[in-house]
Design a protein around this motif. Structure first.
Motif, PDB file in Angstrom:
ATOM      1  N   ARG D  39      -6.520  39.356   8.793  1.00 24.06           N
ATOM      2  CA  ARG D  39      -5.175  39.774   9.230  1.00 24.06           C
ATOM      3  C   ARG D  39      -5.061  38.967  10.262  1.00 24.06           C
ATOM      4  NH1 ARG D  39      -7.229  44.712  11.134  1.00 24.06           N
ATOM      5  NH2 ARG D  39      -6.760  45.733   9.130  1.00 24.06           N
ATOM      6  N   GLN D  41      -4.889  35.750  10.297  1.00 19.70           N
ATOM      7  CA  GLN D  41      -4.402  34.769   9.901  1.00 19.70           C
ATOM      8  C   GLN D  41      -2.870  34.487   9.962  1.00 19.70           C
ATOM      9  OE1 GLN D  41      -6.368  31.591   8.838  1.00 19.70           O
ATOM     10  NE2 GLN D  41      -8.418  32.966   9.196  1.00 19.70           N
ATOM     11  N   GLN D  42      -2.321  33.186  10.558  1.00 22.51           N
ATOM     12  CA  GLN D  42      -1.161  33.645  10.459  1.00 22.51           C
ATOM     13  C   GLN D  42       0.175  32.508   8.539  1.00 22.51           C
ATOM     14  OE1 GLN D  42       1.153  34.261  12.840  1.00 22.51           O
ATOM     15  NE2 GLN D  42      -0.982  34.523  14.081  1.00 22.51           N
ATOM     16  N   VAL D  43       0.759  33.692   8.048  1.00 20.77           N
ATOM     17  CA  VAL D  43       1.107  33.180   7.056  1.00 20.77           C
ATOM     18  C   VAL D  43       2.186  32.223   6.971  1.00 20.77           C
ATOM     19  CG1 VAL D  43       2.420  34.226   4.947  1.00 20.77           C
ATOM     20  CG2 VAL D  43       0.010  35.085   6.152  1.00 20.77           C
ATOM     21  N   GLY D  44       1.722  31.189   6.625  1.00 16.13           N
ATOM     22  CA  GLY D  44       3.617  30.264   6.067  1.00 16.13           C
ATOM     23  C   GLY D  44       3.822  29.446   7.103  1.00 16.13           C
ATOM     24  N   GLN D  45       2.578  29.876   8.116  1.00 13.88           N
ATOM     25  CA  GLN D  45       2.965  28.153   9.431  1.00 13.88           C
ATOM     26  C   GLN D  45       3.095  27.195   9.549  1.00 13.88           C
ATOM     27  OE1 GLN D  45       1.510  29.820  12.863  1.00 13.88           O
ATOM     28  NE2 GLN D  45       3.278  30.368  13.717  1.00 13.88           N
ATOM     29  N   ARG D  46       3.474  26.061   9.399  1.00 15.39           N
ATOM     30  CA  ARG D  46       2.687  24.662   9.756  1.00 15.39           C
ATOM     31  C   ARG D  46       1.309  24.639   9.874  1.00 15.39           C
ATOM     32  NH1 ARG D  46       3.132  20.623  13.111  1.00 15.39           N
ATOM     33  NH2 ARG D  46       3.743  21.771  14.671  1.00 15.39           N
ATOM     34  N   PRO D  47       1.005  23.723   9.449  1.00 14.31           N
ATOM     35  CA  PRO D  47      -0.290  23.887   9.328  1.00 14.31           C
ATOM     36  C   PRO D  47      -0.588  22.867  11.179  1.00 14.31           C
ATOM     37  CG  PRO D  47      -0.105  22.907   7.945  1.00 14.31           C
ATOM     38  CD  PRO D  47       0.869  23.880   7.777  1.00 14.31           C
ATOM     39  N   LEU D 120      -4.296  19.771  13.744  1.00 17.70           N
ATOM     40  CA  LEU D 120      -4.898  20.349  13.177  1.00 17.70           C
ATOM     41  C   LEU D 120      -6.371  21.010  14.269  1.00 17.70           C
ATOM     42  CD1 LEU D 120      -4.807  18.819   9.479  1.00 17.70           C
ATOM     43  CD2 LEU D 120      -3.801  21.374  10.374  1.00 17.70           C
ATOM     44  N   GLU D 123      -6.285  23.066  16.277  1.00 11.32           N
ATOM     45  CA  GLU D 123      -5.315  25.272  16.158  1.00 11.32           C
ATOM     46  C   GLU D 123      -6.968  25.602  15.830  1.00 11.32           C
ATOM     47  OE1 GLU D 123      -3.649  25.213  12.326  1.00 11.32           O
ATOM     48  OE2 GLU D 123      -3.012  26.820  11.874  1.00 11.32           O
ATOM     49  N   ASP D 124      -7.394  24.318  15.083  1.00 12.17           N
ATOM     50  CA  ASP D 124      -9.070  25.474  14.936  1.00 12.17           C
ATOM     51  C   ASP D 124     -10.189  25.942  15.722  1.00 12.17           C
ATOM     52  OD1 ASP D 124      -8.912  24.443  12.284  1.00 12.17           O
ATOM     53  OD2 ASP D 124     -10.485  22.621  12.312  1.00 12.17           O
TER      54      ASP D 124
END
Lengths: 401, 401, 401, 401, 401
Positions: D39, D41-47, D120, D123-124
């Motif tokens: 849940r 996880q952000q959907v469709g966001q810019r990586p 990236l 973000e990880d």
């Protein structure tokens, strides 16, 4: 006005509840979808023959043209020539040609010729059940297939195909439905300082793949919620009907999901192995990130599969527990009353105190003629019952487990 | 007149129904087919010895000669020399020599010599149980084996072998039956502007492989339909006999199907690795498509296998449910009546109001002499029954789960 | 006279029947053979030490000398020097030296030295439990181990080792038994125009491997027949004793068979990878055929394993069916008679019509004094029974599922 | 004062006992953690978009600066600029910058820019659910992710992420919690003659990885203790509630643990393959040791998984044993008393000695008029009970198994 | 006198019997050994720190010096300097330095320095739970770990570590126990013309590995014997207690054994891949033989695992058979007596021949007043019983299956 966003925007993924689902149709564990696919296949046709599936929607054409400064969107449904004209006039822009619905064979054939697509690939687009894959044209253009998933109220993984062709300055996508999960991407394109608009059009193909991948997570979360609900249902007093069906059904879905994601992962792994001139290193960094996501989605699916198999074990054990409970009730009642019935039967015997000749028979049931006979029998029976109850209590049969 | 189409055209694949199947023979889950194969093998013979299986059909010879302009078909049964003569006279045409039935050893040996086939390969043709495979001759000619499947009314996967030899301008095929699934291909050859007629004869070999592959889908669809039927039968009031046998039987079929398709996939993968001079890139594109199909057929088979294993779980759980129901009836009846029987036994005891000497025994069962004794006992029993029924209702034993 | 054929020729493989087997000994599912092997291993000995197993047979020596024109056979038991002399005198012939039985250590050591065998390999020969394998000498000679199988009346896979050494113009084989499955090969050598006699001696080594491989099929067929018999036995009214033992036993055999064949397949695959100077391409074609056979034998074994695991499921399900049947009889009888017993007990109560003072108690069991009391009670009971029988009939409990 | 050690030091791993756990919350076998991750996880966001998870702790900054002579530690929370200044002033020292808590987006972005981290990767770090992995920067710096595990009182594997960036003379670590398992390492740094202080800063990164790996063992030991407790609970008279849930729950944990360790092992294997200029051979020796440890942890996890699956078998078998015991009690009681009840019922029949007309009926129940009738019946019944008890004793039903 | 042979020589492997084992301690299926190992691991220590496990034995030093002519053995416990001196004086001999027991840290550190061992390897030696492995020093010396197994009376695989370091003319071994399985090797060294004494010292390392490998067979044989005993116990009238525990326990052992042997096989495979200068071809021949043995040991372990899983099936089926038997007894008794009880109850009813007013009620139970009433009822009941017994006999319920 925004002609590009899907007319009826896709509802957010929501786990169907146990209460809703039964009304939604019978719960079958067999893979009707698979059977349907098997039946669609045309036997013996020349490979590369285009077939429009019955009931395919009339195609709608959308175009987004953008670079780092401008961004224009328009719908070109029934105006295919205008679209081509627009593309020709703006070679300096990047274009996303978005075709939704396949129900127009001549248009499909024109698209195939105008964009130089191979008939076999076009067949793959229309056939609409392809595993995720990537193919490279001789001129370094790419053909990619992704599968968009959704967990519907019918407890089914619904998966639609997104076919992506890349060109020097455009991306051409096909899907068979008007609704999709790409709206977040459209919003990002419109955003003024979006990275998307600065990168070459190949990045758009990546972004599409990534958005589809991101959508696996809500699907999985919905399944996860449903699994939790099922677990609670197992121990509920009033189990829903055909609970095992539901468990096996969701197992089927998870297995199917895994089978969708595996090729996706392999596709990305293949992209990572593409030579520099086809897929530049700057883009591969992003695909590496997508690869991690695909692996994680598979991990999740594994987790769920383990959970579901544990659910099955729980269900069967609970089943047998309930049976045990029935047996225990039977045993307790029988064990208490059967000896009592014997005792009362004993003193219901008709042995006589005098024989046919009137002789007194002193040994025949003297208890019946004792002044305290009845109270003593009652007392003995009470004692027997008490002993048994104590024994059962010690055994733990009177409490639950 | 069309001498090439199979005399009695193969019936379309149709799922045998539960109702038909039992009449069609006993339902065995053991793989009699496998045992039969094991028994056919000749022990200790020189490899490459040709053996005609007993009961093999008399060979019929068919020839299709075509190029992009003409297309002639004829039957050459018993006229093998005419056929050779025809081939010699028309080197400019492409030929499909189609041999159906093996029951003529001398003819088989002539074919072997005239077309330069290796004895071991000819043995593979006649042996008639070979996994799909490809072998390359030194002169770049190919020997391919495909397996054609059918799901018969006997709930069995029926598989026939199609052996394909390619030559410079001909394709030579062998099969042991007069009927086959290649009629759609024959229609395509006859069609005027068929791609098939423009391509070299090697393309015909591909087309044959592809048609066989396409036929896996109706087979799978028939199995899928049957699985759905089985699922419904599990919950039916009147289950068909030996339902588990049927389930395990269809499982065996699916497993067997997978074992048929795996070598097919490997065969195509091997073809894709052949060097350019044996298999040109223009044909490999088509094989790549066929490869995707083989993978999808395997995916389907996996799906079905999962379904069937879920069916087994369902069956066993339903079995145990039915047992539970029996137990519940027993428990309810016993639990209600056993205490009542005790009560009525109690008041059937013969304790006396007077002892042998006529003394009055006031404590011996005074209830029997009370004016409301009987009605009160009836009332108490009604109360006990009522309480028990309420308890069972709460437990959910009176309703069906 | 033919001194080479085995004295008591091996009986053809025949499936032991269920009726015979029990008399043949206890049915154990544990792998006593494996335990025995484990025990044979000599602990801590110098590798390459030759040990003659206790009870080993006295060696018999046979020689077949042949080329495409002549073929002479003789037994040289106890005449080893004559044999060597014969070999020396006929370097133009090909020789098959066939040693059966190991029970003579000095002879074994002479053979080792005269034919230049490595002590470790000779140990492998005598040790007599080696997986199929191939080893290449520095001088390109080969050492191959094959395992010959048989399905005995004891329901056991019996496997003997055939050790093969090749030399420039001879093949030297060892086995520990006088009987073997190579008679068909001996017949082929004697045949006048046998290919075998034209090929170099290396081909004989191939032929030996191939005959052993061919013998796997009758073994498998015997197992297949036995599996079918077992399936029928499951549903028989009178099941043989310890049926599950038998099923698990045959499963063990199939698993063991697979473990025998896997190394055989790997051995042949290794032969196919040998360089041209050790194994010429002309022979490899034959090994490629043998490879196909090995794969098919493995396929068969897979098939059987699946069948047997289905048999286990069937057995357990049938077990539980039989239990259900017992339960149903109990339930039907109890459910019918328990209420009836209550009724008759009810009217066996002794409530009195007059109390101790002679007052009339009108409410105490007036039914007993009604003129139609007894017939009515009988009627009511008949009604109850009828209703129950109807209910059971509807449930399908009176018929067999 | 020692500002670097974690404020509230992590409690040593201790196996939660059966007694504690129930109070700690419901025992769910479903993987809520997985669902939660899905849940997040952000959907469709810019990586590469940085998101601070809700509820993230305010970051605390710690610095350890050391070489083989000096070692200084300080907390720089809210003094990030001072920290940078300190780093600039002491290029001769090795630094460990330890960031705990992510709840400050601007600080995170400054760290990203000042230390040259890729969005990236950052973000990880913040995403906080990454499999163990290693990535190599172009300038040979490393980014490593490890997962620190703990077995909590809630019977859950708690895993936190430790993100490690290496630089020329520093190591930068991120974790989301103030507590961690690295205190032993801090102690080793402070120690005067620690090897750690002599090696380059890259060794610190190794040491961090190794400490995390070492912590897997107490986690496993706690799980092992808990498994032993579960085994004892199975045979306990008073089983804890939902015992199967607990077993399946711990199975889930072990499976999850394996899934954590596998990538760890792969990470180390990848490190071992790094070229000499990135990872010198002198360090690889240590990683080889770590690799052995990872393998052993996996071995342990395998062991536990086998144990747990055996536990499930035991549980179900014990379940069925308990059912058998219930059935045996029922059978013994019924079998003893049902025949007795028949006998006493027999002599409760009312057959008359005289018919309506006063005729003597000699055959009607003469036993009732025999002087020894009653004692004899009692004797017979005693005999019947005795025989039955003897039979049950022989069957072993009176003793336990 | 022979100072080298182990003081109390290891008892030969003998399968513990079912009778002994229970007295030997509780039968736990959980892997306490694994948990213990997990707990031993030191958390956060510097890698390469030497730790002497508590309770380690005081080291004893043994030396065997030999070449093809002489062979001298002596014990150097507490005389380490003399040992070094001896080694220095005899560079022409080959030496086996045999260290048994680790309980002396300074000695261990001296050994480490004097023989140039890496601290990490020395840690592996003392840590005493390492998978079999091989490591190569830069100067081509080898470090090998083998695991010696034993099947103890506690039904446990006991495995000790044998650590082997090779040098130019010596072999240095470590083990933690005074007893071992190497006595056969010591005997071979003493033997006058032993190959062992002619080969270089590297051969001794091989011989040690090989002896350990050979010892796997008695371990397996002991397990095999025990499995056979278990199978017999399943069908015994008096099953030993907790039989399933025992089965699962031995399964755990076999699984553990496999996990011991797998690394052994991999180790030997790695040795076979070592370059010629480290491992000469003449030695590799022997390792190839050892490789075959390792494979066979794995095969055996596979066999046993299959057997044990069949045992579990048998156990559960027998369990359910015994339950069936109980149910059958219950059913037979109930089914026979319940109808009889109804009949006798029927004639125990008190319907009166005269109503309150003295009217004759002809229909009320005239049977009671019939002269043959009682005999006829007895006859009818005998008939009912007879019919039922015949039915049960036909069903096969009276016999055993």
């Amino acid at each position: 006005m925004n002609p590009l966003s899907s007319s009826s925007s896709a509802a957010p993924n929501r786990s169907p509840t146990l209460a809703e689902a039964p009304g939604a149709g019978p719960i079958s564990i067999t893979d009707r979808e698979a059977t349907r696919q098997a039946r669609y296949q045309q036997v013996g046709q020349r490979p590369g023959t285009l077939n429009i599936r019955e009931g395919a929607l009339k195609p709608r054409l959308f175009l987004v043209s953008y670079n780092d400064e401008v961004c224009a969107e328009d719908e070109y449904t029934d105006r295919y020539d205008d679209l081509l004209e627009h593309l020709r006039q703006h070679p300096e822009l990047k274009h996303w040609i978005d075709v939704r619905g396949y129900g127009d064979l001549p248009l499909m054939e024109r698209l195939m010729q105008d964009f130089g697509l191979h008939p076999l690939q076009m067949e793959d687009v229309l056939n609409d059940y392809q595993r995720a894959k990537i193919e490279v044209f001789d001129d370094h253009r790419l053909f990619m297939v992704s599968r968009m998933t959704d967990f519907t109220a019918l407890l089914e993984i619904d998966d639609d195909q997104l076919s992506i062709f890349t060109g020097p300055n455009y991306v051409l996508t096909f899907q068979d439905d008007y609704d999709d999960c790409l709206d977040t991407l459209r919003v990002r394109i419109r955003a003024n300082f979006s990275t998307l608009r600065r990168h070459p059009s190949l990045y758009l193909a990546y972004a599409l793949t990534d958005v589809v991948l991101d959508h696996y997570y809500p699907t999985m979360a919905a399944i996860g919620d449903y699994i939790e609900e099922l677990e609670e249902a197992i121990f509920a007093d009033k189990r829903p009907r055909r609970l095992l069906n539901r468990i096996l059904r969701i197992k089927k879905d998870v297995v199917r999901f895994r089978r969708l994601v595996y090729p996706e992962r392999d596709k990305i792994a293949e992209i990572l192995r593409l030579p520099e001139e086809i897929m530049p290193e700057t883009l591969k960094i992003f695909y590496r990130d997508a690869y991690d996501h695909a692996i994680q989605a598979l991990d999740l699916a594994e987790s769920y599969r383990d959970n579901i198999s544990s659910l099955t074990d729980l269900y069967l054990s609970d089943q047998s527990n309930r049976m045990n409970e029935v047996m225990k009730v039977l045993t307790i009642i029988s064990t208490i009353f059967i000896p009592l019935s014997f005792v009362v039967g004993l003193y219901g015997m008709n042995f006589q105190r005098h024989d046919d000749h009137g002789h007194f028979l002193a040994f025949n049931m003297p208890e019946l003629y004792s002044p305290w006979g009845y109270p003593m029998v009652l007392g003995i029976m009470a004692l027997v019952v008490g002993t048994q109850l104590y024994y059962f209590y010690r055994k733990g049969w009177l409490t639950n487990r």
